[in-house]
Motif scaffolding. Structure first.
Motif, short mmCIF file in Angstrom:
data_model
loop_
_atom_site.label_atom_id
_atom_site.label_comp_id
_atom_site.label_asym_id
_atom_site.label_seq_id
_atom_site.Cartn_x
_atom_site.Cartn_y
_atom_site.Cartn_z
N GLY A 23 0.78 -1.23 0.00
CA GLY A 23 0.00 0.00 0.00
C GLY A 23 0.81 1.27 0.00
N ASP A 24 2.13 1.18 -0.01
CA ASP A 24 2.98 2.37 0.00
C ASP A 24 2.75 3.20 -1.27
OD1 ASP A 24 4.85 4.01 1.20
OD2 ASP A 24 6.54 3.10 0.14
N ILE A 25 2.76 4.52 -1.14
CA ILE A 25 2.55 5.41 -2.29
C ILE A 25 3.82 5.47 -3.13
CG2 ILE A 25 2.09 7.77 -3.01
CD1 ILE A 25 0.32 8.12 -0.62
N ILE A 26 3.66 5.20 -4.42
CA ILE A 26 4.79 5.22 -5.36
C ILE A 26 4.83 6.54 -6.11
CG2 ILE A 26 5.86 4.05 -7.31
CD1 ILE A 26 4.10 1.61 -6.51
N VAL A 27 3.67 6.93 -6.65
CA VAL A 27 3.54 8.19 -7.38
C VAL A 27 2.33 8.92 -6.80
CG1 VAL A 27 3.20 9.29 -9.62
CG2 VAL A 27 4.48 7.15 -9.47
N LYS A 28 2.50 10.20 -6.46
CA LYS A 28 1.44 10.95 -5.79
C LYS A 28 0.93 12.08 -6.67
CE LYS A 28 0.31 13.14 -1.37
NZ LYS A 28 0.84 13.54 -0.04
N ASP A 29 -0.39 12.19 -6.76
CA ASP A 29 -1.06 13.29 -7.46
C ASP A 29 -0.48 13.52 -8.85
OD1 ASP A 29 -2.79 13.79 -5.36
OD2 ASP A 29 -1.39 15.16 -4.38
N ARG A 30 -0.61 12.53 -9.70
CA ARG A 30 -0.12 12.64 -11.08
C ARG A 30 -1.30 12.82 -12.02
NH1 ARG A 30 4.73 10.59 -13.37
NH2 ARG A 30 4.94 11.55 -15.40
N LYS A 31 -1.24 13.84 -12.88
CA LYS A 31 -2.28 14.09 -13.88
C LYS A 31 -1.70 13.87 -15.28
CE LYS A 31 -5.07 17.66 -13.55
NZ LYS A 31 -5.59 19.05 -13.61
N PHE A 32 -2.46 13.17 -16.13
CA PHE A 32 -2.01 12.89 -17.50
C PHE A 32 -2.88 13.65 -18.50
CE2 PHE A 32 -1.11 8.99 -15.05
CZ PHE A 32 0.27 9.00 -15.14
N LEU A 33 -2.22 14.22 -19.48
CA LEU A 33 -2.94 14.85 -20.58
C LEU A 33 -3.36 13.81 -21.62
CD1 LEU A 33 -0.81 18.09 -21.13
CD2 LEU A 33 -2.88 17.79 -19.74
N ARG A 34 -2.55 12.75 -21.73
CA ARG A 34 -2.86 11.68 -22.69
C ARG A 34 -2.67 10.32 -22.02
NH1 ARG A 34 0.49 12.26 -28.09
NH2 ARG A 34 2.20 12.03 -26.59
N VAL A 35 -3.63 9.42 -22.25
CA VAL A 35 -3.52 8.01 -21.85
C VAL A 35 -3.75 7.19 -23.11
CG1 VAL A 35 -4.41 6.18 -20.38
CG2 VAL A 35 -4.37 8.53 -19.54
N LEU A 36 -2.67 6.59 -23.63
CA LEU A 36 -2.72 5.97 -24.95
C LEU A 36 -2.28 4.51 -24.90
CD1 LEU A 36 -1.05 8.87 -26.97
CD2 LEU A 36 -3.49 8.42 -26.73
N PRO A 37 -2.97 3.63 -25.63
CA PRO A 37 -2.53 2.22 -25.70
C PRO A 37 -1.34 2.08 -26.63
CG PRO A 37 -4.47 2.55 -27.06
CD PRO A 37 -4.23 3.85 -26.35
N LEU A 38 -0.42 1.23 -26.27
CA LEU A 38 0.73 0.93 -27.11
C LEU A 38 0.34 -0.11 -28.16
CD1 LEU A 38 3.51 0.69 -24.39
CD2 LEU A 38 3.47 2.34 -26.26
N PRO A 39 0.96 -0.09 -29.33
CA PRO A 39 0.73 -1.15 -30.32
C PRO A 39 1.36 -2.45 -29.83
CG PRO A 39 2.47 0.30 -31.06
CD PRO A 39 1.92 0.93 -29.81
N SER A 40 1.08 -3.53 -30.54
CA SER A 40 1.66 -4.82 -30.18
C SER A 40 3.18 -4.79 -30.30
CB SER A 40 1.09 -5.93 -31.07
OG SER A 40 1.37 -5.66 -32.43
N GLU A 41 3.82 -5.75 -29.67
CA GLU A 41 5.28 -5.72 -29.59
C GLU A 41 5.95 -5.82 -30.95
OE1 GLU A 41 6.70 -8.58 -26.83
OE2 GLU A 41 5.62 -7.75 -25.12
N ASN A 42 5.29 -6.44 -31.93
CA ASN A 42 5.91 -6.62 -33.25
C ASN A 42 5.43 -5.58 -34.25
OD1 ASN A 42 3.33 -7.55 -33.38
ND2 ASN A 42 3.79 -9.36 -34.61
N TRP A 43 4.97 -4.42 -33.75
CA TRP A 43 4.41 -3.41 -34.65
C TRP A 43 5.46 -2.90 -35.64
CZ3 TRP A 43 6.05 1.67 -35.15
CH2 TRP A 43 6.98 2.12 -34.21
N SER A 44 6.71 -2.77 -35.19
CA SER A 44 7.75 -2.20 -36.05
C SER A 44 8.01 -3.10 -37.25
CB SER A 44 9.04 -1.98 -35.25
OG SER A 44 10.02 -1.37 -36.05
N ALA A 45 7.98 -4.42 -37.02
CA ALA A 45 8.22 -5.36 -38.12
C ALA A 45 7.09 -5.30 -39.14
CB ALA A 45 8.37 -6.78 -37.58
#
Length: 362
Positions: A108-130
């Motif tokens: 339960g220890d706090i790792i990151v406190k009061d963080r706001k994101f302008l963008r929350v985006l999904p990453l492509p699959s691991e083989n996207w570059s290929a």
């Protein structure tokens, strides 16, 4: 489940108390729409949750197996849940323009406190570059670029999320473990001097105005893992997975059978026999004597200590198998959860085609 009319129907295998709990004399089994009862000297009864009904006329296959107890199959009916889009828990909980607090799930220890994101985006699959080379008629324009979040970004992968620590001057090596200061649990790893990868099995994210609610480690791990399987199987039509540790080793082979399983458990009531529970409190959330949970049914093979090495090698080379990466310690936890659940099943239900059987709630 079938979808005939307003109720969904499943054809489950119901297990009643083990043979040790039932004498060898004649046993009477009675089935009503809302209850299953077994009488042999005393009486054992399992009530059903509200809205769940049995179809007595569909009862078949009643038999007693040595070491298992009584088995029978019948049709189970429940109201159809409202239509919903299956989404991964993390993607559902993280929204732009909101403040969040990140906790270590273990302590339960706090790792990151009061963080706001302008963008929350999904990453492509691991083989996207290929795959880009198949789309472009000219050299890959992304060959030398990496998908790293800016300070106000959060990028989501299958089993992790990437954050920009905003500390580019911090000289940390790539692929260095990130450890919780309080409980020494591995939370993730550094990707570069300012990019940190946190694994979804190690961190709980809550809105800043909310409060941290601890959850059993085994329940949390299997819930996150089950929802990950549901999301990937739905999005990518993938049903076989390798579970890898951060050391690059394969720990478990997973074959998803059903992602729409309904798990109904009753502690039952007995006048002379011990209480029977199939999965135990360490696997299912506590909700009283009767509970219903959505679950996934999987087959699995352990791969530690070179077990099933040939099969693991074949799966790793198969493009139809999706790799899932977690901390090595979490892979061992998951393997333990799978093993304990399998041993709680009756012996005749523990294996299928040399794979072991498991139900994971979420």
């Amino acid at each position: 489940p079938g979808r005939g009319g307003p109720l969904s129907e499943v054809n489950p295998l119901l297990c009643v108390p083990s043979e040790a709990d039932l004498p060898s004399s004649a046993v009477d089994v009675s089935v009503a729409a809302d209850c299953l009862a077994v009488r042999s000297g005393g009486r054992w009864a399992a009530a059903l949750p509200a809205g769940v009904r049995l179809s007595p006329s569909s009862c078949r296959g009643l038999r007693r197996l040595p070491g298992d107890g009584l088995h029978l199959r019948m049709r189970l009916r429940r109201p159809l849940p409202p239509p919903a889009v299956l989404v991964y828990t993390l993607r559902e909980s993280l929204k732009p323009q909101k403040n969040y607090v990140f906790h270590c799930q273990s302590c339960g220890d706090i790792i990151v406190k009061d963080r706001k994101f302008l963008r929350v985006l999904p990453l492509p699959s691991e083989n996207w570059s290929a795959l880009v080379e198949e789309w472009c008629c000219h050299p890959n324009p992304f060959a030398r670029s990496t998908l790293h979040p800016q300070h106000d970004d959060c990028f989501l992968g299958d089993t992790f999320f990437l954050l920009n620590s905003g500390n580019a001057s911090h000289k940390s090596k790539e692929n260095t473990r990130v450890i919780c200061k309080r409980c020494k649990t591995m939370l993730g790893e550094t990707v570069s001097s300012d990019i940190i990868k946190y694994y979804v099995t190690e961190v709980i994210i809550r809105p800043s105005e909310g409060s941290f609610s601890p959850m059993s480690r085994s329940q949390f791990v299997q819930s996150v893992f089950a929802q990950c399987l549901v999301e990937l199987s739905s999005a990518k039509s993938t049903f076989r997975f390798t579970v890898k540790g951060d050391d690059g080793k394969i720990y478990i082979l997973i074959w998803l059978l059903n992602s729409d399983t309904l798990l109904v458990e009753s502690l039952g009531s007995s006048s002379s026999h011990s209480v029977f529970t199939l999965f135990g409190d360490i696997f299912t959330p506590s909700s009283g004597p009767v509970g219903t949970w959505d679950a996934v049914k999987v087959l699995y093979q352990p791969c530690i200590k070179s077990r099933n090495k040939d099969l693991a090698d074949a799966w790793e080379d198969d493009i139809g198998v999706h790799p899932l990466k977690f901390p090595s310690e979490t892979c061992m936890e998951l393997l333990l959860i799978l093993g304990l659940s399998t041993t709680s099943l009756p012996p005749s239900l523990r294996c299928m085609n040399s794979f072991q059987v498991r139900n994971s709630c979420y």
